[in-house]
Design an enzyme around this catalytic site. Sequence first.
Site, PDB file in Angstrom:
ATOM      1  N   GLU A 143      39.151  -0.805  61.838  1.00 18.43           N
ATOM      2  CA  GLU A 143      40.594  -0.277  61.400  1.00 18.43           C
ATOM      3  C   GLU A 143      41.911  -1.475  61.123  1.00 18.43           C
ATOM      4  O   GLU A 143      42.240  -1.305  60.014  1.00 18.43           O
ATOM      5  CB  GLU A 143      41.055  -0.096  63.205  1.00 18.43           C
ATOM      6  CG  GLU A 143      40.865   1.397  63.634  1.00 18.43           C
ATOM      7  CD  GLU A 143      41.269   1.655  65.281  1.00 18.43           C
ATOM      8  OE1 GLU A 143      42.082   2.116  66.010  1.00 18.43           O
ATOM      9  OE2 GLU A 143      40.482   0.294  66.436  1.00 18.43           O
TER      10      GLU A 143
ATOM     11  N   GLU B  98      35.074   3.712  69.532  1.00 17.58           N
ATOM     12  CA  GLU B  98      35.839   3.211  71.016  1.00 17.58           C
ATOM     13  C   GLU B  98      35.577   4.316  72.225  1.00 17.58           C
ATOM     14  O   GLU B  98      36.089   4.556  73.436  1.00 17.58           O
ATOM     15  CB  GLU B  98      37.403   3.550  70.781  1.00 17.58           C
ATOM     16  CG  GLU B  98      37.975   2.222  69.848  1.00 17.58           C
ATOM     17  CD  GLU B  98      37.339   2.094  68.524  1.00 17.58           C
ATOM     18  OE1 GLU B  98      37.862   1.697  67.871  1.00 17.58           O
ATOM     19  OE2 GLU B  98      36.928   3.173  67.606  1.00 17.58           O
TER      20      GLU B  98
END
Length: 685
Positions: free
Chosen positions: A115, A135
């Site tokens: 990210e 995640e």
Amino acid sequence: MMKRGVTLEVGNDGVAIIAFYNPPVNALAIPILDGLQEKFAEAVRRDDVKAIVLTGKGGRFSAGFDINVFEKVHQTGDASVMPDVSISLVVNTIEDCKKPIVAALEGLALGGGLEVAMGCHARIAAPGAQLGLPELTLGVIPGLGGTQRLPRLVGLPKAIEIMLLSKPIMSEEGKKLGLIDALVASEELLKVSRQWALDIANMRKPWVRSLHRTDKIGSLSEARNLINIARQQAKKTAPNMPQHQVCLDTIEVGIVQGGYSGVLQEKKVFNDVVSSDTSKGLVHAFFSQRATSKVPNVTDVGLKPRHVKKVAVIGGGLMGSGIATALILSNIFVVLKEVNSEYLLKGLKSVEANVRGLVTKGKLTQDKVQKTLSMLKGVLDYSEFKDVDMVIEAVIESVPLKQKIFSEIEKACPAHCILATNTSTIDLNIVGEKTSSQDRIKVPVVVGNCAGFAVNRTFFPYSQGAHLLVNLGVDVFRIDRAISSFGLPMGPFQLQDVAGYGVAMAAGKVLANAFSDRSFMSPLLELLLKNGRNGKNNGKGYYIFERGSKPKPDPSVLPIIEESRRLTNIMPGGKPISVTDQEIVEMILFPVVNEACRVLDEGIVVRASDLDTASVLGMSFPSFRGGIVFWADTVGPNQIYASLKKWSKLYGNFFEPSRFLEERATRGIPLSAPSSPSPTSKSRL
């Protein structure tokens, strides 16, 4: 030796290299994130810096955000301990930086690591780097802008796949998708990244802010259609995982309202999901699994594991073929022994079917099938055992047969060879009674030596509780549905069909003899066998098994169940009991918790979390519930104790609460809290 932290070095070319180091996987711990903010601010201030390259030291970029912070949120109930990284660092500091930033990736860039890289203005990667956003496996969603930037870089279908399946891709695929701008050799990575950053600064290459891109999103109607299809799929494949739906909702907000609105929504809902029971369970399961590698008097005194190159597996049935499959997939040569050619061929075909099934599921590439299967050899005698590092016996639960095998392999194997058994229930001292090498008989999970060991003993009330309910008048298929809805892959009766009645009866007898004071013996399996039913083995059990279709409930089994009820004669007043689906789950699983308490009290496991890991990996207890002990603490020891006490008065000793459970419930102590095992229990480890 490199120090943990973040460094900044400016070259003569005017490129600042910001590098961070936090072994073993360069996790983005809070001090690292603070250090990045500080170094980026310095690089922006300095007049001698034209462009910036961000990289990780030690051969990897980053495995993601430090999930110890998640655990802190779960322990304190305070989500405010989560740092503001998404807006403050990734948007304001990196993406909106006045100087171009290029991410140089190698090894892995996962979760928050990827990210952060997607917030940079270009990404250069070495071959073989893993890229992904896993995640959802921890009950949360990407929280540093991943739900918004990944769809804009690789397109919506692939982004949804990467996030919802938590499946990493390699940098080579990343290049084809547009996630990676250039693929270069590891030794050239920094050199090319520096030049790329300078080229952006000098307007020779595009200055791309991923959050602002829309070219790969497609039309609004197309995007919404894709998201709706993914929603329906997730409802089927992950019905107990709310983070999947939250992730898709957040992606949609960004597509409809714009990337920055999506980032704000992502930040808001992340704080909700990180505090959820699902995240608590999955994070606990994650840490529990890693804790199993810490074994008292082994890992803490410097003992190292022996390297295993070749393993012999005796028995090619369901368990033996499964063990052989796992070994060859781990690049370990396997000798599979059977008693005759027919059984051997069947075992070899089972292993091949397992391997090819992984290709169908997308977990193994077709080009690796032959190499994997070449690691397997079938034999009918012990001649190939002369150089094996381990022998794993995986035959039926027969004490004389196991003793005979162990006395034979002791003579056939080298002195260093570990002799292992896959027994579900039989005491290892009995298995090795006829050998002179009892010190070589070991098990791969550290547990105490008792009937059923840790997980099989803990779960022996599982099938017995299900049979007790059936004989009290509860519908067999309703029980399976309730347990499946709770999160197990199948109910206890379908599981018996699949595993085979022989295994269930053999294991059941051993455990019933060992724990006769609290066992319920049902005649149902014997009745099924007498009626020519043997589960999946012959296509008929509680369910009908037909090739190419899912198992279907078989109504013709109901008269056999009625016969079992007539023989046991335990329905109050001769009438079926009335229970809710939740009570079905509790009447099956609370006795399992009760037995887990005895296992903990007797020191059969090193720590409660080991039993959680064994329940998840060994019994498919839903990982999002954390494991059997963690789930019990979530429910509350007092509630479990009160329910068992009530049922024991109504239905007998099977439900009688253990001393350990009663003590923990009355004193308000979690079941997982450490206890001091007696000297006897310590000697069992």
